[in-house]
Design a protein around this motif. Sequence first.
Motif, PDB file in Angstrom:
ATOM      1  N   ARG A   6       0.838  -1.210   0.000  1.00  0.00           N
ATOM      2  CA  ARG A   6       0.000   0.000   0.000  1.00  0.00           C
ATOM      3  C   ARG A   6       0.870   1.257   0.000  1.00  0.00           C
ATOM      4  O   ARG A   6       1.734   1.439   0.865  1.00  0.00           O
ATOM      5  CB  ARG A   6      -0.926   0.005   1.214  1.00  0.00           C
ATOM      6  N   ILE A   7       0.618   2.100  -0.987  1.00  0.00           N
ATOM      7  CA  ILE A   7       1.298   3.399  -1.090  1.00  0.00           C
ATOM      8  C   ILE A   7       0.261   4.492  -0.837  1.00  0.00           C
ATOM      9  O   ILE A   7      -0.787   4.535  -1.499  1.00  0.00           O
ATOM     10  CB  ILE A   7       1.900   3.609  -2.499  1.00  0.00           C
ATOM     11  N   VAL A   8       0.539   5.356   0.137  1.00  0.00           N
ATOM     12  CA  VAL A   8      -0.327   6.522   0.375  1.00  0.00           C
ATOM     13  C   VAL A   8       0.430   7.771  -0.057  1.00  0.00           C
ATOM     14  O   VAL A   8       1.607   7.944   0.267  1.00  0.00           O
ATOM     15  CB  VAL A   8      -0.740   6.626   1.855  1.00  0.00           C
ATOM     16  N   VAL A   9      -0.253   8.611  -0.826  1.00  0.00           N
ATOM     17  CA  VAL A   9       0.337   9.868  -1.299  1.00  0.00           C
ATOM     18  C   VAL A   9      -0.331  11.019  -0.560  1.00  0.00           C
ATOM     19  O   VAL A   9      -1.557  11.138  -0.567  1.00  0.00           O
ATOM     20  CB  VAL A   9       0.145  10.032  -2.822  1.00  0.00           C
ATOM     21  N   LEU A  10       0.476  11.842   0.108  1.00  0.00           N
ATOM     22  CA  LEU A  10      -0.054  13.015   0.823  1.00  0.00           C
ATOM     23  C   LEU A  10       0.202  14.260  -0.021  1.00  0.00           C
ATOM     24  O   LEU A  10       1.345  14.594  -0.319  1.00  0.00           O
ATOM     25  CB  LEU A  10       0.619  13.151   2.186  1.00  0.00           C
ATOM     26  N   GLY A  11      -0.881  14.933  -0.385  1.00  0.00           N
ATOM     27  CA  GLY A  11      -0.777  16.104  -1.259  1.00  0.00           C
ATOM     28  C   GLY A  11      -1.059  15.701  -2.691  1.00  0.00           C
ATOM     29  O   GLY A  11      -0.424  14.783  -3.217  1.00  0.00           O
ATOM     30  N   ALA A  12      -2.028  16.358  -3.324  1.00  0.00           N
ATOM     31  CA  ALA A  12      -2.447  15.951  -4.675  1.00  0.00           C
ATOM     32  C   ALA A  12      -2.261  17.068  -5.682  1.00  0.00           C
ATOM     33  O   ALA A  12      -3.139  17.363  -6.497  1.00  0.00           O
ATOM     34  CB  ALA A  12      -3.894  15.475  -4.649  1.00  0.00           C
TER      35      ALA A  12
END
Length: 447
Positions: A6-12
């Motif tokens: 699982r990869i979580v990206v903060l900021g889009a």
Amino acid sequence: MEKKKRIVVLGAGESGAGAAVLAQVKGFDVFVSDTSSIKDKYKEQLDRYGIAWEEGHHTPELILNADEVIKSPGIPLTAPMIVELRKRNIPVISEIEFAGRYTHARMICITGSNGKTTTTLLTYHILKSAGLKVGLAGNVGKSLALQVATCDYDYYVIELSSFQLDNMYDFKANIAVLLNITPDHLDRYDYKMENYVDAKFRIVRNQTEDDAFIYWNDDPVINEKLSKLTLKSQRYPFAETHEPGTQAYTDHGELTIDTPEETLTMKTDELSLLGRHNLYNSMAAGLSACLLNVKKEAIRKALSDFESVEHRLERVASVRGVQFINDSKATNVNSCWYALESMKTPVVLILGGKDKGNDYTEIEQLVRDKVKALVFLGVDNSKLHAFFEGKVPYITEARSMKEAVDKSYALASPGDTVLLSPCCASFDLFKSYEDRGDQFKACVRAL
């Protein structure tokens, strides 16, 4: 069946959305979270790739179950969610670090307190004009991760801020360029200059003897740090004058770039970019191109036909003999110093914005010598008043760009220059330095 990592990206923003696409393409379970609202174009991009996202808040249970987190450069390490992730030993990396895992392209990486955008665009212009398959990434161009996911380039020219360098670990620059280091963003580095210097020097991390380090030889901060470091990479210093060991320099109006494979010479008055700082930018870009074996004729042509960067010493208009120059990208004191140093006429200077721990002594003498009036454009100008009172004939304030331009024009005489070179970040009155510069240009053109 094995559970997907699982990869979580903060900021889009550009960086985060691009990282999410690359993670999805590579088969990870991806989730994107942004405490602000996400721009429509990035929502569409995420939706197109079937990536789950949230905006306006972080949901801890959807983030703290990550195997790895990719964070936007704008999120400080002190943000509560980052603190919690690190407490749990969940790796937090940058988009650049992530993208570097999935490409064998050669990386030309550029950092510095000033000049990095110009040097990045100039280097890209030289390589693209020479016919190389090259991408432009980092603080300019498209997200590196998105390009790695969707394009097939042999080279990337990447502008890297200290924030992007902070969370790079295994990434390697084949050519690392460090233009200069002056105090900037100290609010992000515990107001300690050495922390900021360390962040900038991460650009040489992981370099081997096959890699190159290009830097300004006359920068005392760089030289002091180099005296304490053992570098494996080959050094290519540049300077205005020919000093022992310099690989790029000028002499009697001629620029020389000297590498083991190539010696290039051209007249300095043939360079498209004016001013001493741009001479350094041209040297750094020219050195990079020589090291990549670009033909001398192609380098000369590109150095002479490059068009300047928007919001960086950009000539806007001349109104009844008053020249207006947009240098909104000058978000620190040293950038403003370069702008003032290149001025040949009396100046009405527009200063102000969100102060990042600035020390204005660096520009004090230039302001005394060249500035006839100061217009402070910021929510809180008390620090500027305290420093500059009594040092120039006239000081006034403005609460909007229109007011600043109108007052500046009234204070200027034919033959003077009105210079927007704010020294400060833009976020107190504007969305960004681009927004500040665009408003300046619109108000000037409406005079």
